[in-house]
Design an enzyme around this catalytic site. Structure first.
Site, PDB file in Angstrom:
ATOM      1  N   SER A  19       0.799  -1.218   0.000  1.00 35.49           N
ATOM      2  CA  SER A  19       0.000   0.000   0.000  1.00 35.49           C
ATOM      3  C   SER A  19       0.834   1.271   0.000  1.00 35.49           C
ATOM      4  CB  SER A  19      -0.939   0.016   1.212  1.00 35.49           C
ATOM      5  OG  SER A  19      -0.186  -0.024   2.403  1.00 35.49           O
ATOM      6  N   THR A  20       2.144   1.179   0.210  1.00 33.36           N
ATOM      7  CA  THR A  20       3.006   2.356   0.192  1.00 33.36           C
ATOM      8  C   THR A  20       4.223   2.070  -0.658  1.00 33.36           C
ATOM      9  OG1 THR A  20       4.186   1.632   2.179  1.00 33.36           O
ATOM     10  CG2 THR A  20       2.296   3.073   2.511  1.00 33.36           C
TER      11      THR A  20
END
Length: 486
Positions: A19-20
């Site tokens: 997600s990052t």
């Protein structure tokens, strides 16, 4: 080792996601996921695999390019491998199970390495169902606890949400209590301008002339003024928590004290009687009202941006026909996936006249449209009703984001074709009169005469993909001498 009694494998497709971009907060990187998945494939004797990656994308999103590409490429007997179910989705159990069901619907199967789930085996499906039930139970428990906590806070005079949910003029102060803010004077000004029952449009114009902006920083329109004027919180000193979410269940409302901004007399002085003299009912401005449907089937009504057009010094206001949530009963229009669907009045009205004129000049088209009301018995009514119910459920799935737009359109169109095929064949209509004189008159009719013609012929138009409209229903009135026409 997972259960070895599995079906044959087509193509193996590995899905990786973090997600990052830093990959640090997840605790494992794309490289670590890839290594674990390839090691499992080697142990299972799988040498070739396709890898799909979404880097720096939240699992709550449904529009992930890598996942969408995987689902698009997926074929029967294909195997989808993920490091963990959390890589597949983080938008709750409904989203994750929706993706799993889509994989299974295409004949594929899913293997999640962390949870040791293989949907191609009975134990794997059992574990998945158990996880789904436990997750759903946790969601319900959390929802109930959250609801109870909010109700408890409201009972103690605390507003349990962000301040943006409060009416204009109020904010969330110390300890969550509702207090006035710098917009309170704007609210008082709105009521002063509306005193004596002045129109909402007049108040909006005056506010815009004075340079007063809305909470969003834009110009005022009459509907925004109306929402302020009708809100009783300004004089009662009581905000009814949950009244917006449960408007028909007053027993569930929880009053929260607020500082009143007006006296009851000041509030009453600004009220005005509701009338039916609204712009969208003005047949001279919107002759197609009651005769026009959107692509989604909802009836359209007229709409003008009078206040904003005046603010921009437009000589003539822009007119539209609108497909709105209130009119169709759904939050978004199934035809365009948006909350509203606007149709330019000048375009659709010109198109409507041209379409009606063409139909009145062509006996074949007139014969086909005039057959309404002369149909045979309907043996396929029950099956058609079931298919229409399926189409309704399909629309609900699309609105909830459980299927993508492409698949929704494909399945909706397939159901529509089946429904259309089950409609009874109409009986022939005989002795239709000559209507070319009416066709000649259509472009020249005044708005009042045109509306009368639409009523007499019971004309109904439907929007088309290119923004135009076409006649889809028409009845020939008896006074024209049609013996069998309707």
């Amino acid at each position: 080792m997972l259960d070895t009694s599995r079906p044959a494998i087509g193509c193996t497709r590995i899905y990786l996601r973090v997600s990052t971009n830093s990959q640090a907060t997840e605790g494992f990187s794309l490289a670590a996921q890839r290594e674990r998945a390839l090691a499992w494939c080697t142990a299972e004797g799988i040498s070739d695999s396709e890898i799909y990656t979404d880097a720096g994308l939240s699992g709550t999103r449904n529009d992930r390019p890598g996942l969408n590409a995987l689902l698009s490429d997926l074929r029967r007997d294909d195997l989808v491998v993920v490091y963990a179910l959390s890589r597949l989705g983080r938008g709750g159990i409904i989203q994750t199970l929706g993706i799993v069901k889509e994989i299974e619907a295409k004949g594929g199967r899913l293997v999640s390495l962390t949870e040791h789930i293989d949907t191609g085996t009975i134990p794997g499906r059992l574990v998945l169902n158990m996880l789904a039930s436990i997750s759903e139970m946790e969601v319900e428990i959390t929802r109930e606890r959250t609801h109870a906590g909010r109700q408890q806070a409201a009972s103690q005079g605390v507003f349990p949400h962000a301040a943006k949910g409060l009416p204009m003029g109020y904010t969330r102060g110390e300890g969550g209590r509702i207090v006035t803010d710098d917009r309170a004077d704007v609210v008082r000004l709105v009521f002063q301008l509306a005193a004596g029952g002045k129109s909402f449009l007049h108040v909006a114009d005056e506010l815009n002339k004075r340079g007063v902006l809305t909470v969003q920083g834009g110009p005022w329109v009459d509907t925004q003024v109306g929402r302020v004027i009708r809100n009783e919180v300004y004089h009662t000193g009581s905000y009814q928590y949950r009244a917006r979410t449960h408007p028909d269940e007053p027993a569930r409302w929880q009053p929260i004290p607020v500082p009143p901004l007006l006296s009851e007399a000041e509030w009453q002085a600004a009220q005005r009687t509701r009338t039916h003299n609204h712009a969208h009912r003005d047949e001279a401005r919107f002759p197609l009202t009651g005769h026009l449907r959107c692509l989604c089937g909802a009836r359209l009504h007229g709409r003008s941006n009078t206040a904003q057009d005046r603010l921009r010094n437009r000589a003539e206001p822009r007119l539209w026909y609108l497909c709105s949530p209130k009119g169709r009963g759904t939050p978004t229009c199934p035809a365009n996936g948006k909350g509203a669907h606007y149709w330019r009045a000048e375009v659709v009205e010109a198109s409507a006249r041209a379409s009606l004129e063409w139909v009145l000049r062509h006996p074949e088209a007139l014969q086909r449209l005039a057959q309404s009301g002369t149909q045979q018995t309907d043996p396929g009514a029950a099956e058609r009703a079931e298919l229409e119910a399926q189409r309704g459920r399909l629309i609900e799935l699309h609105l909830e984001g459980l299927i993508d737009r492409a698949e929704f359109i494909s399945r909706r169109d397939a159901l529509s074709v089946r429904i259309q095929a089950l409609k009874p064949r109409p009986l022939p209509v005989q002795n239709l009169p000559e209507l070319s004189a009416y066709a000649d008159a259509v472009p020249l009719l005044s708005p009042a005469d045109y509306v009368g013609l639409l009523r007499d012929f019971a004309v109904e138009f439907a929007g088309q993909e290119d923004g135009t409209v076409a006649v889809v229903r028409l009845s020939v009135p008896h006074f024209l001498g049609s013996e069998d026409g309707q």
